[in-house]
Design a protein around this motif. Structure first.
Motif, PDB file in Angstrom:
ATOM      1  N   LEU A   1      -6.393  -1.629   7.731  1.00 41.26           N
ATOM      2  CA  LEU A   1      -5.974  -1.008   8.947  1.00 41.26           C
ATOM      3  C   LEU A   1      -6.983   0.275   9.269  1.00 41.26           C
ATOM      4  O   LEU A   1      -7.172   0.472  10.289  1.00 41.26           O
ATOM      5  CB  LEU A   1      -4.529  -0.530   8.825  1.00 41.26           C
TER       6      LEU A   1
ATOM      7  N   ILE B   1       4.587   5.584  -0.782  1.00 42.46           N
ATOM      8  CA  ILE B   1       4.626   4.571   0.094  1.00 42.46           C
ATOM      9  C   ILE B   1       5.943   4.737   1.172  1.00 42.46           C
ATOM     10  O   ILE B   1       6.962   4.995   0.827  1.00 42.46           O
ATOM     11  CB  ILE B   1       5.116   3.255  -0.800  1.00 42.46           C
TER      12      ILE B   1
ATOM     13  N   GLU C   1       4.150  -1.553  11.150  1.00 43.04           N
ATOM     14  CA  GLU C   1       3.035  -1.493  10.673  1.00 43.04           C
ATOM     15  C   GLU C   1       2.782  -0.030   9.394  1.00 43.04           C
ATOM     16  O   GLU C   1       2.071  -0.170   8.482  1.00 43.04           O
ATOM     17  CB  GLU C   1       1.786  -0.998  11.637  1.00 43.04           C
TER      18      GLU C   1
ATOM     19  N   GLN D   1       3.450   0.834   3.643  1.00 44.10           N
ATOM     20  CA  GLN D   1       2.262   1.344   3.543  1.00 44.10           C
ATOM     21  C   GLN D   1       1.889   2.754   2.821  1.00 44.10           C
ATOM     22  O   GLN D   1       2.889   3.474   2.921  1.00 44.10           O
ATOM     23  CB  GLN D   1       1.591   1.572   4.922  1.00 44.10           C
TER      24      GLN D   1
ATOM     25  N   ILE E   1      -2.259   6.015   4.812  1.00 41.80           N
ATOM     26  CA  ILE E   1      -2.958   5.342   6.060  1.00 41.80           C
ATOM     27  C   ILE E   1      -3.257   6.088   7.187  1.00 41.80           C
ATOM     28  O   ILE E   1      -4.139   5.757   7.966  1.00 41.80           O
ATOM     29  CB  ILE E   1      -1.803   4.382   6.524  1.00 41.80           C
TER      30      ILE E   1
ATOM     31  N   TYR F   1       1.045   3.991  15.291  1.00 45.21           N
ATOM     32  CA  TYR F   1       1.444   2.758  14.634  1.00 45.21           C
ATOM     33  C   TYR F   1       3.006   2.376  14.733  1.00 45.21           C
ATOM     34  O   TYR F   1       3.579   3.371  15.074  1.00 45.21           O
ATOM     35  CB  TYR F   1       1.199   2.933  13.029  1.00 45.21           C
TER      36      TYR F   1
ATOM     37  N   GLN G   1      -4.358  -3.828   2.546  1.00 45.77           N
ATOM     38  CA  GLN G   1      -3.934  -3.780   3.811  1.00 45.77           C
ATOM     39  C   GLN G   1      -4.099  -2.522   4.501  1.00 45.77           C
ATOM     40  O   GLN G   1      -4.795  -2.481   5.533  1.00 45.77           O
ATOM     41  CB  GLN G   1      -2.297  -4.073   3.880  1.00 45.77           C
ATOM     42  N   GLU G   2      -3.854  -1.425   3.745  1.00 47.99           N
ATOM     43  CA  GLU G   2      -4.054  -0.078   4.126  1.00 47.99           C
ATOM     44  C   GLU G   2      -5.651   0.101   4.604  1.00 47.99           C
ATOM     45  O   GLU G   2      -5.972   0.741   5.587  1.00 47.99           O
ATOM     46  CB  GLU G   2      -3.618   1.017   3.156  1.00 47.99           C
TER      47      GLU G   2
END
Length: 209
Positions: free
Chosen positions: A7, A35, A53, A57, A61, A49, A3-4
């Motif tokens: 993004l 995290i 979001e 993460q 990110i 963000y 997911q990171e």
């Protein structure tokens, strides 16, 4: 992690700085693995963000491709040993714009002494310090990493600091101090060889702690 990456892949890098109130302090809390568990409103406003979001993460990110990997290598080596580390970092906002900060950490441990959280404070860095000193150094480190890898980027950084007769943190402190001295903000403080307690005092003043 996927997911990171997704993004980050949606972000097109733009060579423009984020407009933000540089008197504010960006704060976040991560677990021992980096995290994100909390981000203050300043963090959200500057990086672009939303809270949902960011939560869960990896903190990277917001890692900017202009950042040499060796800086994060040294930062994490210190944090994992329970040592605070003041690094100057270029971050990537969701918009693709950048913002520069200097880091400051509180490290939380459980009853067994195991690190469980990092509380990070970040604030703006004077543009002159970035333009005259940090950007040229980081560009060189990035070029070395592209050509020869992080190992030789680190060797170059070690040699660079040996020539300055400074550790990374001492070098950063001196750059910021000299800038602030020129701006007469810290004119009452004399630059001298400082012990660990006095050095801590410098960054306490810098971060208002």
């Amino acid at each position: 992690m996927n997911q990171e990456n997704q993004l980050q892949n949606r972000v097109t890098v733009i060579d423009k700085e984020v407009t933000w109130d540089k008197t504010q302090v960006i704060m976040s809390k991560t677990n021992a693995f980096g995290i994100i568990e909390y981000a203050n409103e300043v963090f959200v406003d500057v990086c672009g963000y939303e809270d949902y979001e960011l939560m869960g993460q990896p903190h990277n990110i917001i890692r900017h491709p202009d950042m040499p990997k060796v800086i994060f290598k040294v930062l994490w080596e210190n944090l994992k040993q329970g040592k605070n580390f003041h690094a100057i970092v270029k971050n990537l906002a969701k918009s693709g714009r950048y913002y520069w900060v200097i880091t400051d950490f509180d490290i939380a441990r459980d009853e067994n002494g195991v690190i469980v959280n990092y509380f990070a404070r970040r604030q703006a860095v004077p543009q002159e310090v970035i333009s005259l000193h940090i950007e040229p150094l980081y560009k060189k480190l990035l070029q070395i990493e592209a050509a020869s890898g992080v190992e030789f980027s680190e060797k170059y950084l070690i040699g660079f600091l040996e020539e300055k007769k400074r550790s990374y943190i001492e070098y950063i402190k001196e750059l910021i101090y000299e800038h602030e001295k020129a701006q007469s903000k810290f004119a009452q403080y004399e630059l001298k060889e400082e012990d660990e307690q006095e050095e801590k005092g410098f960054f306490s003043r810098l971060f208002g702690r």
